[in-house]
Design a protein around this motif. Sequence first.
Motif, PDB file in Angstrom:
ATOM      1  N   LEU A 126       0.855  -1.188   0.000  1.00 48.37           N
ATOM      2  CA  LEU A 126       0.000   0.000   0.000  1.00 48.37           C
ATOM      3  C   LEU A 126       0.885   1.229   0.000  1.00 48.37           C
ATOM      4  O   LEU A 126       1.764   1.374   0.851  1.00 48.37           O
ATOM      5  N   LEU A 127       0.658   2.098  -0.964  1.00 47.65           N
ATOM      6  CA  LEU A 127       1.440   3.319  -1.098  1.00 47.65           C
ATOM      7  C   LEU A 127       0.501   4.504  -1.279  1.00 47.65           C
ATOM      8  O   LEU A 127      -0.653   4.322  -1.678  1.00 47.65           O
ATOM      9  N   THR A 128       1.000   5.684  -1.008  1.00 46.05           N
ATOM     10  CA  THR A 128       0.255   6.896  -1.315  1.00 46.05           C
ATOM     11  C   THR A 128       1.133   7.774  -2.183  1.00 46.05           C
ATOM     12  O   THR A 128       2.362   7.663  -2.167  1.00 46.05           O
ATOM     13  N   ALA A 129       0.500   8.652  -2.959  1.00 47.48           N
ATOM     14  CA  ALA A 129       1.225   9.584  -3.814  1.00 47.48           C
ATOM     15  C   ALA A 129       0.561  10.949  -3.689  1.00 47.48           C
ATOM     16  O   ALA A 129      -0.661  11.030  -3.513  1.00 47.48           O
ATOM     17  N   ARG A 130       1.334  11.994  -3.790  1.00 51.97           N
ATOM     18  CA  ARG A 130       0.779  13.345  -3.693  1.00 51.97           C
ATOM     19  C   ARG A 130      -0.092  13.662  -4.891  1.00 51.97           C
ATOM     20  O   ARG A 130      -1.045  14.421  -4.774  1.00 51.97           O
ATOM     21  N   CYS A 131       0.214  13.136  -6.053  1.00 52.93           N
ATOM     22  CA  CYS A 131      -0.610  13.381  -7.235  1.00 52.93           C
ATOM     23  C   CYS A 131      -0.234  12.362  -8.302  1.00 52.93           C
ATOM     24  O   CYS A 131       0.939  12.123  -8.542  1.00 52.93           O
ATOM     25  N   VAL A 132      -1.222  11.764  -8.924  1.00 55.47           N
ATOM     26  CA  VAL A 132      -0.953  10.838 -10.028  1.00 55.47           C
ATOM     27  C   VAL A 132      -1.395  11.444 -11.361  1.00 55.47           C
ATOM     28  O   VAL A 132      -1.356  10.787 -12.389  1.00 55.47           O
ATOM     29  N   GLY A 133      -1.867  12.696 -11.327  1.00 52.51           N
ATOM     30  CA  GLY A 133      -2.230  13.392 -12.556  1.00 52.51           C
ATOM     31  C   GLY A 133      -3.535  12.935 -13.171  1.00 52.51           C
ATOM     32  O   GLY A 133      -3.703  13.014 -14.378  1.00 52.51           O
ATOM     33  N   ALA A 134      -4.447  12.477 -12.349  1.00 49.70           N
ATOM     34  CA  ALA A 134      -5.739  12.016 -12.861  1.00 49.70           C
ATOM     35  C   ALA A 134      -6.870  12.607 -12.018  1.00 49.70           C
ATOM     36  O   ALA A 134      -7.759  11.903 -11.553  1.00 49.70           O
ATOM     37  N   CYS A 135      -6.838  13.913 -11.848  1.00 49.68           N
ATOM     38  CA  CYS A 135      -7.798  14.585 -10.973  1.00 49.68           C
ATOM     39  C   CYS A 135      -9.239  14.360 -11.410  1.00 49.68           C
ATOM     40  O   CYS A 135     -10.144  14.321 -10.578  1.00 49.68           O
ATOM     41  N   GLY A 136      -9.475  14.207 -12.693  1.00 54.51           N
ATOM     42  CA  GLY A 136     -10.826  13.969 -13.197  1.00 54.51           C
ATOM     43  C   GLY A 136     -11.388  12.625 -12.758  1.00 54.51           C
ATOM     44  O   GLY A 136     -12.596  12.402 -12.836  1.00 54.51           O
ATOM     45  N   LEU A 137     -10.525  11.729 -12.299  1.00 49.40           N
ATOM     46  CA  LEU A 137     -10.962  10.408 -11.834  1.00 49.40           C
ATOM     47  C   LEU A 137     -11.026  10.328 -10.309  1.00 49.40           C
ATOM     48  O   LEU A 137     -11.223   9.256  -9.756  1.00 49.40           O
ATOM     49  N   ALA A 138     -10.885  11.457  -9.645  1.00 47.52           N
ATOM     50  CA  ALA A 138     -10.786  11.474  -8.182  1.00 47.52           C
ATOM     51  C   ALA A 138     -11.926  10.706  -7.517  1.00 47.52           C
ATOM     52  O   ALA A 138     -13.072  10.821  -7.936  1.00 47.52           O
ATOM     53  N   PRO A 139     -11.589   9.904  -6.511  1.00 49.04           N
ATOM     54  CA  PRO A 139     -10.242   9.602  -6.051  1.00 49.04           C
ATOM     55  C   PRO A 139      -9.558   8.589  -6.977  1.00 49.04           C
ATOM     56  O   PRO A 139     -10.149   7.575  -7.348  1.00 49.04           O
ATOM     57  N   ALA A 140      -8.333   8.906  -7.363  1.00 44.47           N
ATOM     58  CA  ALA A 140      -7.583   8.064  -8.291  1.00 44.47           C
ATOM     59  C   ALA A 140      -6.738   7.043  -7.533  1.00 44.47           C
ATOM     60  O   ALA A 140      -6.160   7.344  -6.492  1.00 44.47           O
ATOM     61  N   ILE A 141      -6.711   5.840  -8.074  1.00 50.65           N
ATOM     62  CA  ILE A 141      -5.930   4.740  -7.501  1.00 50.65           C
ATOM     63  C   ILE A 141      -5.148   4.111  -8.646  1.00 50.65           C
ATOM     64  O   ILE A 141      -5.666   3.970  -9.754  1.00 50.65           O
ATOM     65  N   VAL A 142      -3.917   3.727  -8.371  1.00 51.36           N
ATOM     66  CA  VAL A 142      -3.110   3.027  -9.366  1.00 51.36           C
ATOM     67  C   VAL A 142      -2.836   1.630  -8.812  1.00 51.36           C
ATOM     68  O   VAL A 142      -2.214   1.481  -7.765  1.00 51.36           O
TER      69      VAL A 142
END
Length: 164
Positions: A126-142
């Motif tokens: 499990l990781l977190t990121a400050r931004c994955v560049g997919a704000c339109g999909l918020a909340p974004a998960i990779v």
Amino acid sequence: MSLQQAKPPLPSDDKRWKLVNATMRRNGYADHALIETLHSVQDAFGFLDEGSLRFVAASLDLPLSKVFGVATFYHLFTLKPKGRHACVVCTGTACYIKGAGGLVERLQERYDINPGETTEDDRLSLLTARCVGACGLAPAIVIDGDVLGKLDSESLIAKLEELT
């Protein structure tokens, strides 16, 4: 005239250490090769453990504190083995407003891990990121490199259960 310090023996007979040693030798065992050497270790073994950090420090004639400092400063280095699957939850502003914090909390409850950790069975990190560049999909998960969005916690756990 400076004396050349004897290089430490390879930590084991594992052939991957020869690749790491070749990286250091190619750079003349110079201290400026530290980051490249740490990348070499992580590429070979998947993470940087205490033994590998000690070997690199001794080989490059650097203090262990400097090697550890570099390994913990750069987010590309990891001191723990990663799970077979990785789940990165974006915690940027848009994602956080849309419920990323709740997703992280639910994943912590379900898998008994905190961000930056891996389950005991090594199946999920499990990781977190400050931004994955997919704000339109918020909340974004990779998940394993695939960007998913607009999931609630139960949908996210269902996706992860399919993998693990």
